[in-house]
Design an enzyme around this catalytic site. Structure first.
Site, mmCIF file in Angstrom:
data_model
loop_
_atom_site.group_PDB
_atom_site.id
_atom_site.type_symbol
_atom_site.label_atom_id
_atom_site.label_comp_id
_atom_site.label_asym_id
_atom_site.label_seq_id
_atom_site.Cartn_x
_atom_site.Cartn_y
_atom_site.Cartn_z
ATOM 1 N N GLY A 67 14.422 -2.750 -1.379
ATOM 2 C CA GLY A 67 14.697 -1.318 -1.682
ATOM 3 C C GLY A 67 14.723 -0.493 -0.297
ATOM 4 C CE LYS A 85 14.944 8.995 2.357
ATOM 5 N NZ LYS A 85 14.902 7.630 2.269
ATOM 6 C CG HIS A 107 14.521 11.947 -0.387
ATOM 7 N ND1 HIS A 107 15.951 12.336 -0.173
ATOM 8 C CD2 HIS A 107 14.159 10.896 -1.019
ATOM 9 C CE1 HIS A 107 16.391 11.152 -1.073
ATOM 10 N NE2 HIS A 107 15.664 10.605 -1.604
ATOM 11 C CG HIS A 108 9.000 11.976 -0.112
ATOM 12 N ND1 HIS A 108 8.288 11.342 1.095
ATOM 13 C CD2 HIS A 108 9.679 10.906 -0.618
ATOM 14 C CE1 HIS A 108 8.747 9.904 1.222
ATOM 15 N NE2 HIS A 108 9.802 9.787 0.227
ATOM 16 N NE ARG A 162 -3.286 -1.453 2.731
ATOM 17 C CZ ARG A 162 -4.185 -2.432 3.070
ATOM 18 N NH1 ARG A 162 -5.258 -1.714 2.644
ATOM 19 N NH2 ARG A 162 -4.327 -3.514 3.528
ATOM 20 N N GLY A 163 2.413 1.008 0.089
ATOM 21 C CA GLY A 163 3.020 2.158 0.282
ATOM 22 C C GLY A 163 3.438 2.899 -1.231
ATOM 23 C CB ALA A 198 19.081 -1.630 -5.071
ATOM 24 C CG ASN A 238 18.211 5.583 -6.312
ATOM 25 O OD1 ASN A 238 17.361 5.267 -6.962
ATOM 26 N ND2 ASN A 238 18.075 6.935 -5.829
ATOM 27 C CG PHE A 239 15.314 -0.542 -6.884
ATOM 28 C CD1 PHE A 239 16.083 -1.561 -7.248
ATOM 29 C CD2 PHE A 239 14.519 -0.245 -6.010
ATOM 30 C CE1 PHE A 239 15.967 -2.675 -6.080
ATOM 31 C CE2 PHE A 239 14.396 -1.258 -4.986
ATOM 32 C CZ PHE A 239 15.085 -2.493 -5.256
HETATM 33 N N1 NAI Z 1 15.711 1.499 -3.306
HETATM 34 C C1 NAI Z 1 15.144 2.531 -4.011
HETATM 35 O O1 NAI Z 1 15.093 3.063 -5.303
HETATM 36 C C2 NAI Z 1 13.827 3.348 -3.191
HETATM 37 C C3 NAI Z 1 13.671 2.980 -1.700
HETATM 38 N N2 NAI Z 1 12.711 3.554 -1.212
HETATM 39 C C4 NAI Z 1 12.566 3.080 0.270
HETATM 40 O O2 NAI Z 1 11.402 2.212 0.285
HETATM 41 C C5 NAI Z 1 10.906 2.266 1.638
HETATM 42 C C6 NAI Z 1 9.374 2.650 1.293
HETATM 43 O O3 NAI Z 1 9.270 3.785 0.633
HETATM 44 P P1 NAI Z 1 7.999 4.447 0.478
HETATM 45 O O4 NAI Z 1 6.904 3.590 -0.326
HETATM 46 O O5 NAI Z 1 7.944 5.817 0.044
HETATM 47 O O6 NAI Z 1 7.131 4.228 1.966
HETATM 48 P P2 NAI Z 1 5.594 4.394 2.360
HETATM 49 O O7 NAI Z 1 5.552 4.824 3.731
HETATM 50 O O8 NAI Z 1 4.879 5.032 1.224
HETATM 51 O O9 NAI Z 1 5.450 2.736 2.336
HETATM 52 C C7 NAI Z 1 5.819 2.086 3.144
HETATM 53 C C8 NAI Z 1 4.555 0.806 3.248
HETATM 54 O O10 NAI Z 1 5.150 -0.208 4.418
HETATM 55 C C9 NAI Z 1 4.065 -0.521 5.278
HETATM 56 N N3 NAI Z 1 4.485 -1.115 6.127
HETATM 57 C C10 NAI Z 1 5.193 -0.794 7.310
HETATM 58 N N4 NAI Z 1 5.430 -1.714 7.987
HETATM 59 C C11 NAI Z 1 4.880 -2.860 7.411
HETATM 60 C C12 NAI Z 1 5.062 -4.350 7.717
HETATM 61 N N5 NAI Z 1 5.532 -4.867 9.062
HETATM 62 N N6 NAI Z 1 4.593 -5.262 6.972
HETATM 63 C C13 NAI Z 1 4.071 -4.868 5.865
HETATM 64 N N7 NAI Z 1 3.954 -3.668 5.468
HETATM 65 C C14 NAI Z 1 4.483 -2.526 6.095
HETATM 66 C C15 NAI Z 1 3.460 0.696 5.377
HETATM 67 O O11 NAI Z 1 1.875 0.308 5.814
HETATM 68 C C16 NAI Z 1 3.341 1.502 4.286
HETATM 69 O O12 NAI Z 1 2.372 1.295 3.311
HETATM 70 C C17 NAI Z 1 11.779 3.626 2.337
HETATM 71 O O13 NAI Z 1 12.534 2.830 3.092
HETATM 72 C C18 NAI Z 1 12.303 4.233 1.278
HETATM 73 O O14 NAI Z 1 13.183 4.892 1.847
HETATM 74 C C19 NAI Z 1 11.691 4.310 -1.645
HETATM 75 C C20 NAI Z 1 12.042 4.764 -3.095
HETATM 76 C C21 NAI Z 1 13.198 4.250 -3.800
HETATM 77 O O1 LIG Z 2 12.383 7.255 0.452
HETATM 78 C C1 LIG Z 2 12.349 7.570 -0.653
HETATM 79 O O2 LIG Z 2 11.639 8.264 -1.373
HETATM 80 C C2 LIG Z 2 13.790 7.375 -1.311
HETATM 81 N N1 LIG Z 2 14.623 6.342 -0.554
HETATM 82 C C3 LIG Z 2 15.746 5.910 -1.211
HETATM 83 C C4 LIG Z 2 16.937 6.631 -0.508
HETATM 84 O O3 LIG Z 2 16.823 6.697 0.855
HETATM 85 O O4 LIG Z 2 17.821 6.748 -0.973
HETATM 86 C C5 LIG Z 2 15.941 6.064 -2.660
HETATM 87 C C6 LIG Z 2 15.472 7.312 -3.340
HETATM 88 O O5 LIG Z 2 15.999 8.356 -2.949
HETATM 89 C C7 LIG Z 2 13.977 7.495 -2.650
#
Ligand code: NAI
Ligand SMILES: O=C(O)C1=N[C@H](C(=O)O)C[C@H](O)C1
Length: 267
Positions: free
Chosen positions: A100, A160, A156-157, A13-14, A126, A128-129
């Site tokens: 991620g 975060k 970032h937004h 749902r995130g 990763a 950052n993907f």
């Molecule tokens: N590696 C990459 O390229 C990227 C990494 N991220 C990272 O990904 C993660 C998620 O980011 P967003 O989607 O923006 O956050 P978000 O807050 O929109 O989504 C996180 C989701 O995880 C759910 N959640 C929390 N605990 C949980 C559990 N125990 N079981 C199942 N679901 C659970 C929450 O209810 C929420 O829906 C963050 O750590 C962010 O930094 C974000 C964007 C890109």
């Molecule tokens: O939380 C985010 O949105 C993102 N998280 C990752 C990070 O912590 O670097 C990747 C990207 O920047 C988006």
């Protein structure tokens, strides 16, 4: 390569989870095995308003999802606390984690690396993907050989959780690998307002900005005599991360260790 890779998505749902479900739905070689969520145990993804019309069960207990769904990959997009727990459980149940989620400590990264090696199971973490962000980090590593003075500004937004971003930490680590040990600035500098100079990794300052309207952006600014060099990347939409998620879910099938960073999977 396996022609049907079964993926569990944790955090459906995130912001990233939703984007990942859309990507999985479009790929004929992927199928959604299950979702791990905090509510709606036993319901179908298709029963939930706002989620795609996918016929896969929702589990609130990650162990049941891992035991009951014959999944190949667990894609984690949750929080640092749960990303780590899900990664460990996936390895224990023989399911390859693709993570991620950012904000892990070095001890947590080391533990997941150790566990993957012990089990002989592939895993990807990763920070950052987005391919553009990976290039930005690699270009920064290269630039640091010639410009050892550097500061990182990540934006970032405002929802975060972690600061600095995983990308900023990884960038600093790559620069640390490339440059000679180096002391930046001068000894007499003093912060008259705590935090004014940002966080510090090996003398590199990291500045984190959080605002509505932003998605994910980073500038790596190098300073030299009479010149500066700025290497910048912007993710304007979370679609930017999906080709890296897809690549990771494919390549993790052929790995037997944990890799940290998408650069290890790109040609
Ligand atoms: N590696 C990459 O390229 C990227 C990494 N991220 C990272 O990904 C993660 C998620 O980011 P967003 O989607 O923006 O956050 P978000 O807050 O929109 O989504 C996180 C989701 O995880 C759910 N959640 C929390 N605990 C949980 C559990 N125990 N079981 C199942 N679901 C659970 C929450 O209810 C929420 O829906 C963050 O750590 C962010 O930094 C974000 C964007 C890109
Ligand atoms: O939380 C985010 O949105 C993102 N998280 C990752 C990070 O912590 O670097 C990747 C990207 O920047 C988006």
């Amino acid at each position: 390569m396996k022609d049907n890779i079964r993926i569990i998505v944790a955090g459906p749902r995130g912001k990233m989870g939703m984007e990942a479900l859309k990507m999985i739905d479009k790929q004929s070689k992927f199928s959604l095995a299950a979702c791990i969520d905090r509510k709606n145990d036993g319901q179908k993804v298709s029963d939930i308003d706002g989620l795609p019309d996918l016929d896969a069960p929702i589990y609130t207990n990650p162990e049941n999802a891992l035991m009951e769904t014959e999944a190949d990959v667990l894609l984690d997009l949750t929080t640092p606390e749960y990303g780590y727990k899900h990664g460990k459980l996936a390895l224990e149940y023989g399911v390859r984690p693709v993570i991620g989620t950012t904000g892990f400590s070095q001890d947590q990264l080391d533990e997941l690396t150790r566990l993957a090696e012990e089990k002989g199971i592939g895993a990807v973490i990763a920070p950052n993907f987005a391919v553009g962000a990976v290039l930005m980090m690699q270009f920064s590593k290269w630039a640091a050989k010639h410009f050892p003075d550097v500061e990182i500004i990540e934006k970032h937004h405002d929802q975060k959780l972690d600061a600095p971003s995983g990308t900023a930490v990884k960038t600093a680590q790559l620069i640390q690998e490339a440059r000679e040990p180096h002391h930046q600035g001068h000894e007499e500098e003093e912060e008259t307002l705590k935090g004014a100079r940002g966080a510090d990794i090996d003398g590199m300052k990291i500045h984190s900005m959080r605002l509505p309207g932003l998605i994910a952006h980073q500038e790596v600014v190098f300073g030299g005599l009479g010149q500066t060099l700025t290497i910048k990347h912007d993710s304007h939409h979370r679609e930017s991360f999906m080709s890296g998620v897809k690549l990771s879910a494919e390549k993790v099938m052929d790995l037997d260790v944990l890799v940290y960073g998408l650069e290890h999977l790109l040609d």
